[in-house]
Design an enzyme around this catalytic site. Structure first.
Site, PDB file in Angstrom:
ATOM      1  N   ASP A 129      56.734  41.465  34.899  1.00 12.43           N
ATOM      2  CA  ASP A 129      56.070  40.865  33.724  1.00 12.43           C
ATOM      3  C   ASP A 129      56.107  41.756  32.511  1.00 12.43           C
ATOM      4  O   ASP A 129      55.762  41.339  31.411  1.00 12.43           O
ATOM      5  CB  ASP A 129      54.612  40.548  34.087  1.00 12.43           C
ATOM      6  CG  ASP A 129      54.551  39.475  35.160  1.00 12.43           C
ATOM      7  OD1 ASP A 129      54.041  39.761  36.257  1.00 12.43           O
ATOM      8  OD2 ASP A 129      55.086  38.381  34.913  1.00 12.43           O
TER       9      ASP A 129
ATOM     10  N   HIS B 122      51.795  46.946  41.276  1.00 11.05           N
ATOM     11  CA  HIS B 122      52.155  45.820  42.140  1.00 11.05           C
ATOM     12  C   HIS B 122      51.591  46.087  43.530  1.00 11.05           C
ATOM     13  O   HIS B 122      51.581  47.222  43.991  1.00 11.05           O
ATOM     14  CB  HIS B 122      53.680  45.675  42.224  1.00 11.05           C
ATOM     15  CG  HIS B 122      54.118  44.352  42.720  1.00 11.05           C
ATOM     16  ND1 HIS B 122      54.170  44.038  44.055  1.00 11.05           N
ATOM     17  CD2 HIS B 122      54.486  43.224  42.062  1.00 11.05           C
ATOM     18  CE1 HIS B 122      54.572  42.785  44.198  1.00 11.05           C
ATOM     19  NE2 HIS B 122      54.766  42.265  43.004  1.00 11.05           N
TER      20      HIS B 122
HETATM   21  C1  SDX Z   1      53.025  39.470  39.790  1.00 11.12           C
HETATM   22  O1  SDX Z   1      52.382  39.673  44.690  1.00 11.12           O
HETATM   23  C2  SDX Z   1      53.487  39.425  44.015  1.00 11.12           C
HETATM   24  O2  SDX Z   1      54.594  39.473  44.510  1.00 11.12           O
HETATM   25  C3  SDX Z   1      53.281  39.036  42.545  1.00 11.12           C
HETATM   26  C4  SDX Z   1      54.516  38.899  41.698  1.00 11.12           C
HETATM   27  C5  SDX Z   1      55.358  37.728  42.140  1.00 11.12           C
HETATM   28  O3  SDX Z   1      56.563  37.730  41.830  1.00 11.12           O
HETATM   29  O4  SDX Z   1      54.782  36.760  42.715  1.00 11.12           O
HETATM   30  O5  SDX Z   1      55.285  40.092  41.752  1.00 11.12           O
HETATM   31  C6  SDX Z   1      54.174  38.625  40.244  1.00 11.12           C
HETATM   32  O6  SDX Z   1      51.926  39.024  39.888  1.00 11.12           O
HETATM   33  C7  SDX Z   1      53.288  40.875  39.315  1.00 11.12           C
HETATM   34  C8  SDX Z   1      51.965  41.659  39.007  1.00 11.12           C
HETATM   35  C9  SDX Z   1      51.487  41.214  37.635  1.00 11.12           C
HETATM   36  N1  SDX Z   1      50.154  41.738  37.344  1.00 11.12           N
HETATM   37  C10 SDX Z   1      49.935  42.688  36.424  1.00 11.12           C
HETATM   38  O7  SDX Z   1      50.841  43.282  35.824  1.00 11.12           O
HETATM   39  C11 SDX Z   1      48.458  42.954  36.138  1.00 11.12           C
HETATM   40  C12 SDX Z   1      48.217  44.473  36.126  1.00 11.12           C
HETATM   41  N2  SDX Z   1      48.401  44.970  37.484  1.00 11.12           N
HETATM   42  C13 SDX Z   1      47.188  45.085  38.304  1.00 11.12           C
HETATM   43  O8  SDX Z   1      46.226  44.114  38.083  1.00 11.12           O
HETATM   44  C14 SDX Z   1      47.496  45.434  39.753  1.00 11.12           C
HETATM   45  O9  SDX Z   1      48.450  46.412  39.748  1.00 11.12           O
HETATM   46  C15 SDX Z   1      47.931  44.340  40.704  1.00 11.12           C
HETATM   47  C16 SDX Z   1      46.988  43.195  40.726  1.00 11.12           C
HETATM   48  C17 SDX Z   1      49.289  43.849  40.343  1.00 11.12           C
HETATM   49  C18 SDX Z   1      47.997  44.946  42.109  1.00 11.12           C
HETATM   50  O10 SDX Z   1      46.716  45.285  42.425  1.00 11.12           O
HETATM   51  P1  SDX Z   1      46.353  45.914  43.889  1.00 11.12           P
HETATM   52  O11 SDX Z   1      47.514  45.959  44.780  1.00 11.12           O
HETATM   53  O12 SDX Z   1      45.151  45.196  44.395  1.00 11.12           O
HETATM   54  O13 SDX Z   1      46.069  47.379  43.528  1.00 11.12           O
HETATM   55  P2  SDX Z   1      44.663  47.896  43.125  1.00 11.12           P
HETATM   56  O14 SDX Z   1      44.048  46.958  42.151  1.00 11.12           O
HETATM   57  O15 SDX Z   1      43.918  48.228  44.366  1.00 11.12           O
HETATM   58  O16 SDX Z   1      45.053  49.227  42.335  1.00 11.12           O
HETATM   59  C19 SDX Z   1      45.293  50.415  43.044  1.00 11.12           C
HETATM   60  C20 SDX Z   1      44.829  51.505  42.083  1.00 11.12           C
HETATM   61  C21 SDX Z   1      43.433  51.246  41.548  1.00 11.12           C
HETATM   62  O17 SDX Z   1      42.855  52.514  41.297  1.00 11.12           O
HETATM   63  P3  SDX Z   1      41.798  53.071  42.413  1.00 11.12           P
HETATM   64  O18 SDX Z   1      40.692  52.015  42.545  1.00 11.12           O
HETATM   65  O19 SDX Z   1      42.586  53.262  43.669  1.00 11.12           O
HETATM   66  O20 SDX Z   1      41.286  54.360  41.797  1.00 11.12           O
HETATM   67  O21 SDX Z   1      45.692  51.501  40.929  1.00 11.12           O
HETATM   68  C22 SDX Z   1      44.926  51.177  39.768  1.00 11.12           C
HETATM   69  C23 SDX Z   1      43.628  50.547  40.235  1.00 11.12           C
HETATM   70  O22 SDX Z   1      42.592  50.833  39.308  1.00 11.12           O
HETATM   71  N3  SDX Z   1      45.719  50.208  39.023  1.00 11.12           N
HETATM   72  C24 SDX Z   1      45.921  50.232  37.708  1.00 11.12           C
HETATM   73  C25 SDX Z   1      46.774  49.152  37.444  1.00 11.12           C
HETATM   74  N4  SDX Z   1      47.060  48.515  38.580  1.00 11.12           N
HETATM   75  C26 SDX Z   1      46.398  49.166  39.558  1.00 11.12           C
HETATM   76  N5  SDX Z   1      45.462  51.057  36.745  1.00 11.12           N
HETATM   77  C27 SDX Z   1      45.868  50.784  35.485  1.00 11.12           C
HETATM   78  N6  SDX Z   1      46.695  49.766  35.147  1.00 11.12           N
HETATM   79  C28 SDX Z   1      47.172  48.947  36.095  1.00 11.12           C
HETATM   80  N7  SDX Z   1      47.999  47.949  35.769  1.00 11.12           N
END
Ligand code: SDX
Length: 436
Positions: free
Chosen positions: A370, A312
């Protein structure tokens, strides 16, 4: 009164080369301070650069507060755990819209008003006939919510507070009806009208699952679970879809169009589409012994695979909603007599492994709302394609409350970000005969 209009004592200074620029710093009631850099470009001819808005506050708000490090979520100051435990969704709607918990009389009047706006214009059913039966229900929602502005001209003048309020009530009331219609249309069953003697969540479940051929009795355990799921999804600060609604509304677009824009943004798998994607991921993993293979993929920089339902932008600790969602999941599975759901087995083991894995601990990746919602909704009988629709039904009140707050903010102006330009510098047009 907003904190920006008070006597400001704190400042922050930015030094660029041999010049320094000082800007006001505002303190909120809780949470990080903000530095107001709105005059930076005029003073220094330079923009800030923050593509994902990871360090940018887009507005001042009094609606929802998230403490990502401590897993805290407050709606108008009330902890989500207490609202989910003791209240119902329409009480949460009143709180988010008007800022206070309703008295008994206010709650009665609000429930009465919302209930009597649950029907949609009869011609809306003909609007649905234009869709393919196999259209994704979110495509139907984006279209039909936007179409509401074609039916309710009498509540699109955003400068009129009475019309803003009616539009708000209409959307909270009609989204479940449209969502149920989208579901019924996708399975070829007739639309079921709302019933005014049913509470909000029960009414929605009946519109989804009743058929004209027999009486339908709503399961109270499922109705309570649905109502709690709506509460958990109601609002969440300045997330992507809420920011979309605010930006759309800043141009003066009517509220129905703004909520349709919010639906479109929510649909993405990185946002509200994650519940659908999380369930598909659990089904793809299939069995507990395949989890290590997917954990390895999630860590692989060269693999775009991510664990859906994990991570998140704000929560760098457990999403408080996920804990309540997990409890609700078990209640629904027990009520439905589902003893050994393989998807739940995979989810529980995946969560256990991830919470002890160095990569996830270091990246602060915990289950988000989720992760368990998909299993719960599937157990309630909803097809996967409907999961984000249910998220949109719940989030409508949050979008509307944030939209109203923005419209009523005297300092609000049209949102218009700038850019870092790295394209071609000016060059002369070349006639096609001279191009190589
Ligand atoms: C919702 O914003 C809100 O409040 C949203 C929400 C709401 O109520 O409105 O809470 C609802 O959207 C919840 C989130 C649902 N999405 C998912 O579950 C999809 C999977 N999660 C990711 O796509 C991700 O965690 C995000 C999009 C939720 C957050 O992404 P960020 O903040 O941009 O973080 P990032 O992509 O920069 O990740 C940081 C690191 C990365 O590694 P590095 O590049 O630093 O080496 O963490 C890794 C990412 O690769 N990473 C993951 C991961 N999420 C982040 N690695 C594996 N699996 C994951 N799910």
């Amino acid at each position: 009164m907003d904190v920006r209009s008070g006597a400001n004592t704190k400042t922050g200074t930015l030094t660029l080369g041999d010049k320094s620029y000082t800007f006001p710093v505002y303190e909120g009631t809780i949470g990080p301070d903000v530095i107001d850099i709105s005059k930076l470009y005029n003073q220094a001819g330079i923009f800030t650069y923050d593509p994902g808005y990871t360090s940018t506050a887009s507005c001042e708000s009094k609606i929802t507060y998230i403490d990502g490090d401590n897993g805290i979520l407050l709606y108008r100051g009330y902890p989500i755990e207490q609202l989910a435990e003791h209240g119902d969704f329409l009480e949460t709607c009143y709180l988010l819209l008007y800022g206070e918990l309703p008295t008994a009389a206010q709650k009665h009047d609000f429930d009465y008003l919302v209930t009597r706006h649950t029907m949609v214009h009869e011609q809306m059913s003909r609007f649905f006939q234009g869709f393919r039966r196999d259209a994704h229900p979110m495509a139907v929602m984006v279209g039909s919510v936007g179409a509401l502005s074609a039916f309710y001209h009498d509540s699109t003048d955003i400068s009129d507070p009475v019309q803003r309020d009616i539009a708000s009530i209409r959307m909270i009331a009609k989204l479940p009806t449209l969502a149920a219609m989208a579901y019924k249309y996708s399975i070829g069953q007739p639309f079921i009208y709302p019933k005014n003697d049913l509470a909000y969540a029960a009414n929605f479940l009946r519109m989804c699952y009743a058929v004209p051929c027999e009486e339908y009795k709503v399961n109270p355990v499922l109705a309570r679970a649905m109502d709690r799921i709506f509460i958990l999804h109601a609002d969440h600060e300045q997330n992507a879809s809420t920011s979309t609604v605010r930006l759309s509304g800043s141009s003066g677009a009517n509220p129905f169009a703004c909520i349709a824009a919010g639906c479109a943004c929510l649909w993405g798998p990185a946002h509200g589409g994650a519940n659908e994607a999380a369930l598909k991921m659990l089904a793809e993993i299939g069995t507990v012994n395949r989890i290590p293979e997917f954990i390895k993929r999630a860590k692989d920089k060269n693999d775009s695979f991510r664990l859906m339902g994990f991570g998140h932008r704000v929560y760098r600790h457990y999403d408080p909603r996920a804990k309540i969602m997990q409890k609700t999941c078990h209640e629904v599975l027990n009520e439905m007599g589902i003893k050994d759901d393989p998807l739940l087995d995979v989810a529980l083991e995946l969560e256990r492994i991830a919470l002890h894995d160095d990569y996830f601990i270091e990246k602060k990746l915990y289950p988000n709302i989720d992760f368990y919602s998909g299993i719960t909704l599937k157990a309630m009988g909803f097809p996967t394609a409907m999961f984000t629709v249910l998220f949109a039904v719940a989030r409508t009140v949050g979008w509307i409350a944030q939209w109203k707050e923005m419209i009523e903010d005297p300092s609000q102006k049209i949102g218009r970000p700038r850019q870092l330009y790295s394209g071609a510098t000016q060059r002369e047009y070349l006639p096609i005969s001279r191009r190589k």
